[in-house]
Design a protein around this motif. Structure first.
Motif, PDB file in Angstrom:
ATOM      1  N   ALA A 287       0.820  -1.222   0.000  1.00 23.00           N
ATOM      2  CA  ALA A 287       0.000   0.000   0.000  1.00 23.00           C
ATOM      3  C   ALA A 287       0.849   1.265   0.000  1.00 23.00           C
ATOM      4  N   ARG A 288       2.067   1.160  -0.583  1.00 24.70           N
ATOM      5  CA  ARG A 288       2.878   2.375  -0.761  1.00 24.70           C
ATOM      6  C   ARG A 288       2.558   3.014  -2.119  1.00 24.70           C
ATOM      7  N   CYS A 289       2.215   2.187  -3.095  1.00 26.42           N
ATOM      8  CA  CYS A 289       1.686   2.729  -4.354  1.00 26.42           C
ATOM      9  C   CYS A 289       0.172   2.784  -4.177  1.00 26.42           C
ATOM     10  N   THR A 290      -0.353   3.996  -4.116  1.00 28.55           N
ATOM     11  CA  THR A 290      -1.766   4.166  -3.760  1.00 28.55           C
ATOM     12  C   THR A 290      -2.667   4.434  -4.962  1.00 28.55           C
ATOM     13  N   GLU A 291      -2.084   4.975  -6.033  1.00 38.08           N
ATOM     14  CA  GLU A 291      -2.902   5.308  -7.217  1.00 38.08           C
ATOM     15  C   GLU A 291      -2.074   5.081  -8.469  1.00 38.08           C
ATOM     16  N   ALA A 292      -2.758   4.870  -9.589  1.00 38.43           N
ATOM     17  CA  ALA A 292      -2.088   4.848 -10.894  1.00 38.43           C
ATOM     18  C   ALA A 292      -3.110   5.311 -11.918  1.00 38.43           C
ATOM     19  N   PHE A 293      -2.614   5.917 -12.989  1.00 36.37           N
ATOM     20  CA  PHE A 293      -3.559   6.342 -14.031  1.00 36.37           C
ATOM     21  C   PHE A 293      -2.913   6.357 -15.407  1.00 36.37           C
ATOM     22  N   ALA A 294      -3.788   6.270 -16.420  1.00 34.27           N
ATOM     23  CA  ALA A 294      -3.381   6.387 -17.816  1.00 34.27           C
ATOM     24  C   ALA A 294      -3.670   7.813 -18.249  1.00 34.27           C
ATOM     25  N   CYS A 295      -2.868   8.346 -19.167  1.00 31.27           N
ATOM     26  CA  CYS A 295      -3.187   9.687 -19.666  1.00 31.27           C
ATOM     27  C   CYS A 295      -2.878   9.795 -21.145  1.00 31.27           C
ATOM     28  N   GLY A 296      -3.632  10.651 -21.804  1.00 24.20           N
ATOM     29  CA  GLY A 296      -3.426  10.889 -23.231  1.00 24.20           C
ATOM     30  C   GLY A 296      -4.477  11.870 -23.706  1.00 24.20           C
ATOM     31  N   THR A 297      -4.356  12.312 -24.952  1.00 25.66           N
ATOM     32  CA  THR A 297      -5.348  13.266 -25.469  1.00 25.66           C
ATOM     33  C   THR A 297      -6.733  12.638 -25.409  1.00 25.66           C
ATOM     34  N   ALA A 298      -6.827  11.386 -25.878  1.00 22.57           N
ATOM     35  CA  ALA A 298      -8.130  10.718 -25.878  1.00 22.57           C
ATOM     36  C   ALA A 298      -8.541  10.325 -24.460  1.00 22.57           C
ATOM     37  N   ALA A 299      -7.620   9.739 -23.712  1.00 18.03           N
ATOM     38  CA  ALA A 299      -7.946   9.187 -22.382  1.00 18.03           C
ATOM     39  C   ALA A 299      -8.084  10.265 -21.302  1.00 18.03           C
ATOM     40  N   ILE A 300      -7.582  11.468 -21.549  1.00 26.35           N
ATOM     41  CA  ILE A 300      -7.437  12.567 -20.557  1.00 26.35           C
ATOM     42  C   ILE A 300      -6.645  11.973 -19.380  1.00 26.35           C
ATOM     43  N   ILE A 301      -7.280  11.841 -18.193  1.00 32.75           N
ATOM     44  CA  ILE A 301      -6.633  11.112 -17.090  1.00 32.75           C
ATOM     45  C   ILE A 301      -7.643  10.051 -16.679  1.00 32.75           C
ATOM     46  N   THR A 302      -7.288   8.790 -16.872  1.00 32.43           N
ATOM     47  CA  THR A 302      -8.215   7.695 -16.542  1.00 32.43           C
ATOM     48  C   THR A 302      -7.594   6.844 -15.440  1.00 32.43           C
ATOM     49  N   PRO A 303      -8.230   6.806 -14.264  1.00 33.37           N
ATOM     50  CA  PRO A 303      -7.657   6.042 -13.152  1.00 33.37           C
ATOM     51  C   PRO A 303      -7.623   4.543 -13.425  1.00 33.37           C
ATOM     52  N   ILE A 304      -6.577   3.895 -12.897  1.00 36.41           N
ATOM     53  CA  ILE A 304      -6.428   2.441 -13.019  1.00 36.41           C
ATOM     54  C   ILE A 304      -6.940   1.794 -11.736  1.00 36.41           C
ATOM     55  N   ASP A 305      -7.772   0.798 -11.926  1.00 34.27           N
ATOM     56  CA  ASP A 305      -8.358   0.082 -10.793  1.00 34.27           C
ATOM     57  C   ASP A 305      -7.406  -1.014 -10.307  1.00 34.27           C
ATOM     58  N   SER A 306      -6.803  -1.748 -11.277  1.00 33.21           N
ATOM     59  CA  SER A 306      -5.990  -2.906 -10.895  1.00 33.21           C
ATOM     60  C   SER A 306      -5.086  -3.340 -12.046  1.00 33.21           C
ATOM     61  N   PHE A 307      -4.038  -4.113 -11.679  1.00 30.44           N
ATOM     62  CA  PHE A 307      -3.115  -4.706 -12.658  1.00 30.44           C
ATOM     63  C   PHE A 307      -3.256  -6.224 -12.588  1.00 30.44           C
ATOM     64  N   HIS A 308      -3.075  -6.898 -13.729  1.00 24.73           N
ATOM     65  CA  HIS A 308      -3.265  -8.349 -13.783  1.00 24.73           C
ATOM     66  C   HIS A 308      -2.140  -8.924 -14.624  1.00 24.73           C
ATOM     67  N   ASP A 309      -1.583 -10.071 -14.190  1.00 25.66           N
ATOM     68  CA  ASP A 309      -0.460 -10.601 -14.970  1.00 25.66           C
ATOM     69  C   ASP A 309      -0.778 -11.951 -15.617  1.00 25.66           C
ATOM     70  N   GLU A 310       0.212 -12.454 -16.360  1.00 26.51           N
ATOM     71  CA  GLU A 310       0.054 -13.711 -17.118  1.00 26.51           C
ATOM     72  C   GLU A 310      -0.279 -14.885 -16.209  1.00 26.51           C
ATOM     73  N   ARG A 311       0.208 -14.848 -14.958  1.00 23.67           N
ATOM     74  CA  ARG A 311      -0.003 -15.980 -14.027  1.00 23.67           C
ATOM     75  C   ARG A 311      -1.345 -15.894 -13.299  1.00 23.67           C
ATOM     76  N   GLY A 312      -2.141 -14.876 -13.652  1.00 18.16           N
ATOM     77  CA  GLY A 312      -3.475 -14.757 -13.057  1.00 18.16           C
ATOM     78  C   GLY A 312      -3.465 -14.012 -11.725  1.00 18.16           C
ATOM     79  N   GLU A 313      -2.311 -13.436 -11.370  1.00 19.67           N
ATOM     80  CA  GLU A 313      -2.272 -12.655 -10.110  1.00 19.67           C
ATOM     81  C   GLU A 313      -2.829 -11.250 -10.351  1.00 19.67           C
ATOM     82  N   SER A 314      -3.523 -10.718  -9.358  1.00 22.67           N
ATOM     83  CA  SER A 314      -4.101  -9.373  -9.483  1.00 22.67           C
ATOM     84  C   SER A 314      -3.558  -8.462  -8.389  1.00 22.67           C
ATOM     85  N   PHE A 315      -3.438  -7.199  -8.722  1.00 27.07           N
ATOM     86  CA  PHE A 315      -2.901  -6.204  -7.788  1.00 27.07           C
ATOM     87  C   PHE A 315      -3.851  -5.011  -7.805  1.00 27.07           C
ATOM     88  N   HIS A 316      -4.595  -4.845  -6.716  1.00 32.13           N
ATOM     89  CA  HIS A 316      -5.616  -3.806  -6.666  1.00 32.13           C
ATOM     90  C   HIS A 316      -5.104  -2.582  -5.933  1.00 32.13           C
TER      91      HIS A 316
END
Ligand code: COI
Length: 354
Positions: A287-316
């Motif tokens: 819980a040291r990384c508390t937020e993440a977001f994508a940004c771009g002209t189209a996306a503006i600033i879009t918050p990221i809810d979670s990350f998921h990897d090839e092994r099926g692990e999730s990071f919220h």
């Protein structure tokens, strides 16, 4: 510049549906200039029309193509305005040079963008997060199958009234560990169609797994975060804002650059450095990384809810709608929608007389 009468009529007769989505509704006009014998032709504003291309046209075979994405806003009756158009112009010509294409002169690029926007003024939508998405692009139009740089090109500007790029509000990111988007010395920092085409297989995989965006890692170590498909990446660690430092494998985003400047102005510490996905996963768990977001002209600033990897692990993430992303999004949209003072000089009013 020639403005065809039919183009004026097409705009007069146009009506915009209420539900516009992203890139589905197009203004009924376009701007075209052609490059031949080493010269650009006079810009023509015509009705929106199909392009007639010989089957041997080089762009269809060898992908010699570049584009930009930029937006016009029309809030508070003071518009329409553009956001940092000079940055799009510079990046367009950077991409042109990487892809062995001629530079487009500033008066042609800006003339087309300003004229399309001023003619389409009534159709620049005004609800929060909406805008006129402007798409300048250039294609190689020489006709023959030889694999050598084209000597003929077409520069075109079209425009689309748009709402949000992502309908869901937050996104789930899939970490792509097999395919790569770009490598050192390649074209990753040019805005060329091939970079996006090369990412579509991964986009299918991402969607099939139930996620929204692919995260690309470095070809060198398969660990350093580079970007998402068509947008840049930021995260908040120990209250500091981090983003991967620019390399020739990352697109130099104008929203990315604006967020860095805006955050520093708001006294948020910004760090541009190599970011390891392995470390980031650990920092999310702690819980040291508390937020993440994508940004771009189209996306503006879009918050990221979670990350998921090839092994099926999730990071919220602790907060999908975190305070840093919210503050920066409000400030950025505030400047674009003219509710915040533009102390950076980013806003340019449309010149009706161009
Ligand atoms: C933009 O943000 O303008 C882009 O080019 C991204 C594209 C995926 C719409």
């Amino acid at each position: 510049m020639i403005v065809e009468q039919e183009a004026k009529k097409a705009i007069e007769n146009f009506s915009m549906p209420d539900n516009i989505g992203f890139g589905k509704v197009l203004l009924p006009i376009m701007a075209i200039s052609e490059f031949k014998d080493g010269k650009w032709s006079e810009l023509v504003i015509s009705p929106y029309k199909k392009l007639e291309l010989d089957p041997t046209t080089k762009v269809l075979h060898y992908g010699q193509e570049i584009f930009e994405g930029m937006k016009a806003y029309n809030y508070k009756g003071q518009g329409p305005v553009l956001f940092r158009p000079i940055e799009n112009f510079k990046r367009f010509n950077f991409s042109a040079s990487r892809m062995a294409m001629p530079e487009v002169p500033e008066e042609i690029f800006m003339g087309a963008v300003h004229k399309i926007t001023s003619l389409g003024e009534k159709f620049v939508p005004r609800r929060d997060g909406e805008s006129l998405y402007i798409r300048p692009f250039m294609i190689a139009t020489e006709k023959n199958l030889g694999i050598k740089p084209s000597e003929e090109f077409m520069f075109i500007v079209i425009a689309s009234p748009v709402g949000s790029y992502f309908s869901g509000g937050t996104i789930k990111v899939f970490i792509e560990e097999e395919m790569i988007r770009a490598c050192k010395g390649g074209t990753g920092n040019a805005k060329t169609g091939g970079n996006y085409a090369g990412g579509l297989n991964a986009a299918i995989k991402t969607k099939e797994k139930g996620f929204d965006q692919t995260m690309w890692l470095s070809a060198e170590d398969k660990d350093s975060i580079e970007e998402l498909s068509g947008m840049n990446f930021f995260c908040v660690i120990d209250d500091k804002l981090y983003t991967p430092e620019l390399t020739d494998t990352i697109l130099n985003g104008i929203t990315r650059k604006s967020i860095i400047e805006l955050a520093r102005h708001e006294n948020i510490e910004v760090v541009e450095k190599r970011l390891s996905i392995k470390e980031l996963k650990g920092l999310i768990k702690e819980a040291r990384c508390t937020e993440a977001f994508a940004c771009g002209t189209a996306a503006i600033i879009t918050p990221i809810d979670s990350f998921h990897d090839e092994r099926g692990e999730s990071f919220h993430l602790k907060s999908a709608h975190g305070p840093v992303a919210r503050k920066l999004r409000n400030k950025l949209l505030g400047i674009q929608q003219l509710t915040e003072t533009d102390s950076f000089g980013w806003i340019e009013k449309i010149k009706e007389t161009i």
